[in-house]
Design a protein around this motif. Structure first.
Motif, PDB file in Angstrom:
ATOM      1  N   SER A 244       0.822  -1.208   0.000  1.00 47.23           N
ATOM      2  CA  SER A 244       0.000   0.000   0.000  1.00 47.23           C
ATOM      3  C   SER A 244       0.856   1.258   0.000  1.00 47.23           C
ATOM      4  O   SER A 244       2.066   1.221   0.259  1.00 47.23           O
ATOM      5  N   PHE A 245       0.185   2.385  -0.267  1.00 44.45           N
ATOM      6  CA  PHE A 245       0.784   3.718  -0.184  1.00 44.45           C
ATOM      7  C   PHE A 245      -0.117   4.573   0.699  1.00 44.45           C
ATOM      8  O   PHE A 245      -1.246   4.909   0.321  1.00 44.45           O
ATOM      9  N   VAL A 246       0.368   4.904   1.886  1.00 48.09           N
ATOM     10  CA  VAL A 246      -0.435   5.655   2.837  1.00 48.09           C
ATOM     11  C   VAL A 246      -0.520   7.114   2.396  1.00 48.09           C
ATOM     12  O   VAL A 246       0.430   7.675   1.840  1.00 48.09           O
ATOM     13  N   PHE A 247      -1.670   7.732   2.647  1.00 46.31           N
ATOM     14  CA  PHE A 247      -1.950   9.084   2.164  1.00 46.31           C
ATOM     15  C   PHE A 247      -2.232  10.010   3.343  1.00 46.31           C
ATOM     16  O   PHE A 247      -2.996   9.644   4.224  1.00 46.31           O
ATOM     17  N   LEU A 248      -1.697  11.178   3.360  1.00 48.78           N
ATOM     18  CA  LEU A 248      -0.687  11.743   2.484  1.00 48.78           C
ATOM     19  C   LEU A 248       0.565  11.984   3.304  1.00 48.78           C
ATOM     20  O   LEU A 248       0.496  12.644   4.343  1.00 48.78           O
ATOM     21  N   TRP A 249       1.685  11.474   2.814  1.00 46.01           N
ATOM     22  CA  TRP A 249       2.963  11.655   3.507  1.00 46.01           C
ATOM     23  C   TRP A 249       3.471  13.067   3.201  1.00 46.01           C
ATOM     24  O   TRP A 249       4.498  13.268   2.555  1.00 46.01           O
ATOM     25  N   GLY A 250       2.729  14.022   3.669  1.00 49.71           N
ATOM     26  CA  GLY A 250       3.016  15.418   3.398  1.00 49.71           C
ATOM     27  C   GLY A 250       1.871  16.241   3.930  1.00 49.71           C
ATOM     28  O   GLY A 250       1.204  15.859   4.905  1.00 49.71           O
ATOM     29  N   GLN A 251       1.594  17.378   3.276  1.00 51.84           N
ATOM     30  CA  GLN A 251       0.507  18.248   3.720  1.00 51.84           C
ATOM     31  C   GLN A 251      -0.199  18.809   2.511  1.00 51.84           C
ATOM     32  O   GLN A 251       0.414  19.146   1.507  1.00 51.84           O
ATOM     33  N   LYS A 252      -1.536  18.862   2.594  1.00 50.16           N
ATOM     34  CA  LYS A 252      -2.319  19.519   1.556  1.00 50.16           C
ATOM     35  C   LYS A 252      -3.617  20.030   2.151  1.00 50.16           C
ATOM     36  O   LYS A 252      -4.122  19.500   3.139  1.00 50.16           O
ATOM     37  N   GLN A 253      -4.156  21.054   1.529  1.00 52.17           N
ATOM     38  CA  GLN A 253      -5.479  21.559   1.873  1.00 52.17           C
ATOM     39  C   GLN A 253      -6.516  20.746   1.109  1.00 52.17           C
ATOM     40  O   GLN A 253      -6.505  20.686  -0.126  1.00 52.17           O
ATOM     41  N   GLU A 254      -7.383  20.065   1.836  1.00 49.81           N
ATOM     42  CA  GLU A 254      -8.524  19.375   1.227  1.00 49.81           C
ATOM     43  C   GLU A 254      -9.640  19.373   2.261  1.00 49.81           C
ATOM     44  O   GLU A 254      -9.665  18.556   3.168  1.00 49.81           O
ATOM     45  N   ARG A 255     -10.508  20.355   2.160  1.00 46.44           N
ATOM     46  CA  ARG A 255     -11.556  20.719   3.117  1.00 46.44           C
ATOM     47  C   ARG A 255     -10.973  21.389   4.363  1.00 46.44           C
ATOM     48  O   ARG A 255     -11.512  22.354   4.852  1.00 46.44           O
ATOM     49  N   THR A 256      -9.881  20.855   4.875  1.00 51.15           N
ATOM     50  CA  THR A 256      -9.120  21.529   5.935  1.00 51.15           C
ATOM     51  C   THR A 256      -7.633  21.322   5.630  1.00 51.15           C
ATOM     52  O   THR A 256      -7.269  20.448   4.840  1.00 51.15           O
ATOM     53  N   PRO A 257      -6.752  22.079   6.283  1.00 47.38           N
ATOM     54  CA  PRO A 257      -5.314  21.861   6.075  1.00 47.38           C
ATOM     55  C   PRO A 257      -4.798  20.587   6.731  1.00 47.38           C
ATOM     56  O   PRO A 257      -3.643  20.221   6.525  1.00 47.38           O
ATOM     57  N   THR A 258      -5.627  19.930   7.531  1.00 51.87           N
ATOM     58  CA  THR A 258      -5.155  18.798   8.335  1.00 51.87           C
ATOM     59  C   THR A 258      -5.810  17.465   7.992  1.00 51.87           C
ATOM     60  O   THR A 258      -5.381  16.426   8.495  1.00 51.87           O
ATOM     61  N   TRP A 259      -6.829  17.456   7.146  1.00 50.78           N
ATOM     62  CA  TRP A 259      -7.666  16.260   7.001  1.00 50.78           C
ATOM     63  C   TRP A 259      -6.849  15.035   6.591  1.00 50.78           C
ATOM     64  O   TRP A 259      -6.913  13.977   7.215  1.00 50.78           O
ATOM     65  N   PHE A 260      -6.110  15.140   5.513  1.00 50.14           N
ATOM     66  CA  PHE A 260      -5.318  14.014   5.023  1.00 50.14           C
ATOM     67  C   PHE A 260      -3.825  14.181   5.304  1.00 50.14           C
ATOM     68  O   PHE A 260      -3.029  13.322   4.922  1.00 50.14           O
ATOM     69  N   SER A 261      -3.448  15.252   5.947  1.00 49.93           N
ATOM     70  CA  SER A 261      -2.034  15.611   6.100  1.00 49.93           C
ATOM     71  C   SER A 261      -1.387  14.845   7.249  1.00 49.93           C
ATOM     72  O   SER A 261      -1.823  14.938   8.391  1.00 49.93           O
ATOM     73  N   MET A 262      -0.317  14.122   6.931  1.00 51.25           N
ATOM     74  CA  MET A 262       0.418  13.396   7.959  1.00 51.25           C
ATOM     75  C   MET A 262       1.546  14.240   8.557  1.00 51.25           C
ATOM     76  O   MET A 262       2.208  13.812   9.504  1.00 51.25           O
ATOM     77  N   PHE A 263       1.734  15.436   7.998  1.00 55.10           N
ATOM     78  CA  PHE A 263       2.667  16.425   8.532  1.00 55.10           C
ATOM     79  C   PHE A 263       1.954  17.768   8.567  1.00 55.10           C
ATOM     80  O   PHE A 263       1.016  18.003   7.792  1.00 55.10           O
ATOM     81  N   LEU A 264       2.371  18.637   9.463  1.00 51.33           N
ATOM     82  CA  LEU A 264       1.786  19.970   9.517  1.00 51.33           C
ATOM     83  C   LEU A 264       2.327  20.844   8.390  1.00 51.33           C
ATOM     84  O   LEU A 264       3.287  20.492   7.702  1.00 51.33           O
ATOM     85  N   GLU A 265       1.701  21.997   8.236  1.00 52.89           N
ATOM     86  CA  GLU A 265       2.112  22.947   7.208  1.00 52.89           C
ATOM     87  C   GLU A 265       3.476  23.560   7.526  1.00 52.89           C
ATOM     88  O   GLU A 265       3.970  23.482   8.650  1.00 52.89           O
ATOM     89  N   ARG A 266       4.031  24.198   6.515  1.00 56.42           N
ATOM     90  CA  ARG A 266       5.258  24.978   6.661  1.00 56.42           C
ATOM     91  C   ARG A 266       5.051  26.355   6.041  1.00 56.42           C
ATOM     92  O   ARG A 266       4.291  26.505   5.087  1.00 56.42           O
ATOM     93  N   ASN A 267       5.715  27.323   6.582  1.00 55.61           N
ATOM     94  CA  ASN A 267       5.807  28.652   5.965  1.00 55.61           C
ATOM     95  C   ASN A 267       4.458  29.305   5.727  1.00 55.61           C
ATOM     96  O   ASN A 267       4.246  29.987   4.713  1.00 55.61           O
ATOM     97  N   VAL A 268       3.511  29.082   6.657  1.00 57.39           N
ATOM     98  CA  VAL A 268       2.241  29.801   6.608  1.00 57.39           C
ATOM     99  C   VAL A 268       2.389  31.043   7.485  1.00 57.39           C
ATOM    100  O   VAL A 268       2.688  30.933   8.674  1.00 57.39           O
ATOM    101  N   LYS A 269       2.205  32.181   6.909  1.00 54.43           N
ATOM    102  CA  LYS A 269       2.426  33.435   7.622  1.00 54.43           C
ATOM    103  C   LYS A 269       1.590  33.488   8.901  1.00 54.43           C
ATOM    104  O   LYS A 269       0.376  33.260   8.880  1.00 54.43           O
ATOM    105  N   GLY A 270       2.255  33.739  10.008  1.00 52.68           N
ATOM    106  CA  GLY A 270       1.568  33.884  11.280  1.00 52.68           C
ATOM    107  C   GLY A 270       1.276  32.590  12.001  1.00 52.68           C
ATOM    108  O   GLY A 270       0.733  32.623  13.112  1.00 52.68           O
ATOM    109  N   LEU A 271       1.618  31.443  11.396  1.00 48.07           N
ATOM    110  CA  LEU A 271       1.324  30.145  12.014  1.00 48.07           C
ATOM    111  C   LEU A 271       2.648  29.477  12.413  1.00 48.07           C
ATOM    112  O   LEU A 271       3.409  29.040  11.562  1.00 48.07           O
ATOM    113  N   PRO A 272       2.941  29.382  13.704  1.00 45.87           N
ATOM    114  CA  PRO A 272       4.245  28.895  14.160  1.00 45.87           C
ATOM    115  C   PRO A 272       4.351  27.366  14.203  1.00 45.87           C
ATOM    116  O   PRO A 272       4.596  26.760  15.245  1.00 45.87           O
ATOM    117  N   VAL A 273       4.144  26.730  13.066  1.00 46.29           N
ATOM    118  CA  VAL A 273       4.386  25.290  12.932  1.00 46.29           C
ATOM    119  C   VAL A 273       5.299  25.105  11.723  1.00 46.29           C
ATOM    120  O   VAL A 273       5.321  25.952  10.813  1.00 46.29           O
TER     121      VAL A 273
END
Length: 428
Positions: free
Chosen positions: A266-295
Motif C-alpha cells: 500500500s501507499f499511505v496518504f498523504l505523507w506530506g501536507q495539503k489543503q482538502e476541506r481543511t489543512p489537516t484532514w489528510f495531512s500526515m505532517f503539519l504545514e510549513r511557511n504559513v504566515k503567522g502560524l508557528p508550525v
C-alpha cells in the motif's frame, strides 16, 4: 566421451550459475490463493507513502516506496535520484483526464501516446521504478466508459512493447463497476491500484465479488474521508482528531491491507501536507511557511502509527494524545452556534506518554468554500483574527462576522510531533 563429459559439466555449471542470478525486473506471481511481488527476484511487500515529502523520514520509519501522480522526464529523473539515495522504489504516475469526451478526441490521445512513449523509452531500464500507473480515479469524472478503459489497455500494451522491466497498472477509487470494467477491457494490466478510505473495511468483499481475479494494491488510504463522515446542520464535515486517525491507520493497515493475501502492499496518504476541506484532514505532517502560524512540518500521530505497523514494534518517540476538545462545553457533533461577538471558550484535553511540555497553537479559519474535486487544488481558507500561541490548553475569543468557521488547535510536544483537532461552528 571425455569431451562430452567436460561439455556436460560446463553446461551444468553454467545453468546452476544462471539459476543463482537474480531475476531482473518486477513481476507478480500467484501464490496459493494470493499473490507476491518480486523485484529482481526478491519477494518484496510494498510499504509505501504517497508523495515525495520527507522521504528520509519515510525510509527511516520502515517505508520502501513512494507514489507520484504524474511527472515529466526531468521530474522523474529527480525522483529516481531521491529514491536511489533513500533505497526506495517509485510507483510512477502518468496523469490522465477524468473527462470522457477526451477519450474520443484523437488530439488528446495522440499527445498522451507520445508522452507515454517518451517516458517508457527514457526509463525502461530504471531500477528504482516499480510500475507505471496510468491515470488516477479517471472514473470519478464521467470516464467510466468502454473507450477510456480500451485506451488504458492500448497504453499498457504500448509501454510493454518498450519497457520489459516494469509493471503497468491503473488506479481507481473504491468502485466495483470500475474494477469489473478493468477485468473486461484491460487484460494487459499487471495489477490494479485501489484508493480506499473509510470503505477499506469492505475492500476484500468488493475485490472478491468482482470479475477481476488478479492482485491489487491499496494506492491511497488513510483517515475517513470528508464524504464519508457526519456533517453539521449547515453541511460542515466532522474531521476525526489526530488520535482517532492514528487508531484507524493502525487498524486499517493490519486488518485490511496486511491481512489480505491478494494485496501486494500500500501507499499511505498523504505523507506530506495539503489543503482538502481543511489543512489537516489528510495531512500526515503539519504545514510549513504559513504566515503567522508557528508550525514547521511537524509529524502527526499518523506518522507514529506507520512507524509502529511497518516495524511491528513501539517507536522510540510518540505524539501527543488528544482525548477531547470542547467549544462552549460542546463537542464537534453538537452543531455549535454562537451569536456575533459572543465569547467562545474552548478547551482541549491532551496527554503525552513521555510527559513532555506542550505548546498550544489556536487558529480560526473560515469554512472552505472553494473546493477541489478528486484531490485537485484547493486554496487554504482565510484566517479570522490572529493565531494565539501559549502554554495553556484553554482559550477565549469571539467572532464579529456571521458565517461558518472552524477553531483549530495544534498541540506541539516540541520533539518534532504535533497533534490536531478542530470544531466547526456557526456565527449568526
Amino acid at each position: 566421451m571425455k569431451i562430452l563429459s567436460v561439455l556436460f559439466a560446463g553446461l551444468l555449471l553454467y545453468t546452476t550459475a544462471a539459476a543463482r542470478q537474480p531475476q531482473q525486473g518486477v513481476a507478480v506471481k500467484k501464490a496459493g490463493d494470493g499473490f507476491h511481488l518480486y523485484i529482481d527476484g526478491v519477494q518484496t511487500y510494498i510499504k509505501g507513502v504517497g508523495g515525495t515529502n520527507a522521504i528520509d523520514v519515510a525510509s527511516a520509519s520502515g517505508a520502501n516506496a513512494f507514489r507520484t501522480w504524474g511527472g515529466t522526464v526531468e521530474s522523474i529523473k529527480n525522483d529516481t535520484e531521491l529514491a536511489a539515495a533513500s533505497n526506495m522504489y517509485i510507483l510512477q504516475g502518468i496523469s490522465m483526464t477524468k473527462d470522457s469526451a477526451s477519450y474520443f478526441d484523437e488530439n488528446y490521445k495522440n499527445k498522451v501516446r507520445a508522452d507515454v512513449r517518451q517516458l517508457a523509452e527514457a526509463y525502461k531500464d530504471e531500477p528504482r521504478i516499480l510500475a507505471w500507473a496510468l491515470g488516477n480515479e479517471i472514473e470519478l469524472g464521467n470516464a467510466n466508459i468502454r473507450a477510456a478503459w480500451l485506451f488504458i489497455e492500448e497504453l499498457a500494451q504500448l509501454i510493454k512493447s518498450i519497457d520489459k522491466r516494469h509493471l503497468v497498472i491503473t488506479v481507481i477509487s473504491h468502485n466495483a463497476e470500475a474494477l469489473d470494467s478493468i477485468a473486461r477491457f484491460c487484460p494487459s494490466l499487471d495489477f490494479v491500484g485501489i484508493n480506499s478510505y473509510g470503505s477499506i473495511v469492505s475492500i476484500a468483499d468488493m475485490v472478491n465479488k468482482s470479475a477481476y481475479k488478479g492482485a491489487f494494491m491499496v494506492t491511497e488510504w488513510g483517515p475517513t474521508g470528508f464524504w464519508e463522515v457526519p456533517k453539521t446542520s449547515w453541511g460542515a464535515p466532522l474531521e476525526q482528531t489526530s488520535e482517532e486517525k492514528r487508531q484507524v491507520y493502525e487498524q486499517r493497515y493490519n486488518n485490511y491491507i496486511l491481512a489480505n493475501k491478494r494485496c501486494l502492499g500500500s501507499f499511505v496518504f498523504l505523507w506530506g501536507q495539503k489543503q482538502e476541506r481543511t489543512p489537516t484532514w489528510f495531512s500526515m505532517f503539519l504545514e510549513r511557511n504559513v504566515k503567522g502560524l508557528p508550525v514547521s512540518g511537524e509529524k502527526t500521530p499518523m506518522v507514529e502509527a506507520m512507524q509502529r505497523v511497518w516495524a511491528q514494534k513501539e517507536p522510540p518517540q510518540t505524539a501527543p494524545v488528544i482525548k477531547s476538545m470542547r467549544l462552549n462545553r460542546q463537542v464537534a457533533s453538537g452543531n455549535v452556534r454562537v451569536r456575533v461577538g459572543e465569547i467562545i471558550a474552548a478547551e482541549v484535553d491532551a496527554t503525552d506518554r513521555e510527559q513532555k511540555q506542550f505548546t498550544y497553537v489556536w487558529e480560526i479559519l473560515k469554512e472552505a468554500t472553494v473546493l477541489g474535486f478528486g484531490g485537485s487544488y484547493e486554496p487554504r481558507p482565510d484566517r479570522y483574527g490572529e493565531v494565539v500561541t501559549s502554554g495553556k490548553n484553554q482559550i477565549k475569543t469571539s467572532v464579529k462576522e456571521p458565517g461558518n468557521y472552524r477553531l483549530f488547535v495544534y498541540v506541539l510536544d516540541n520533539t518534532g510531533f504535533a497533534s490536531t483537532v478542530n470544531i466547526p461552528f456557526q456565527v449568526y
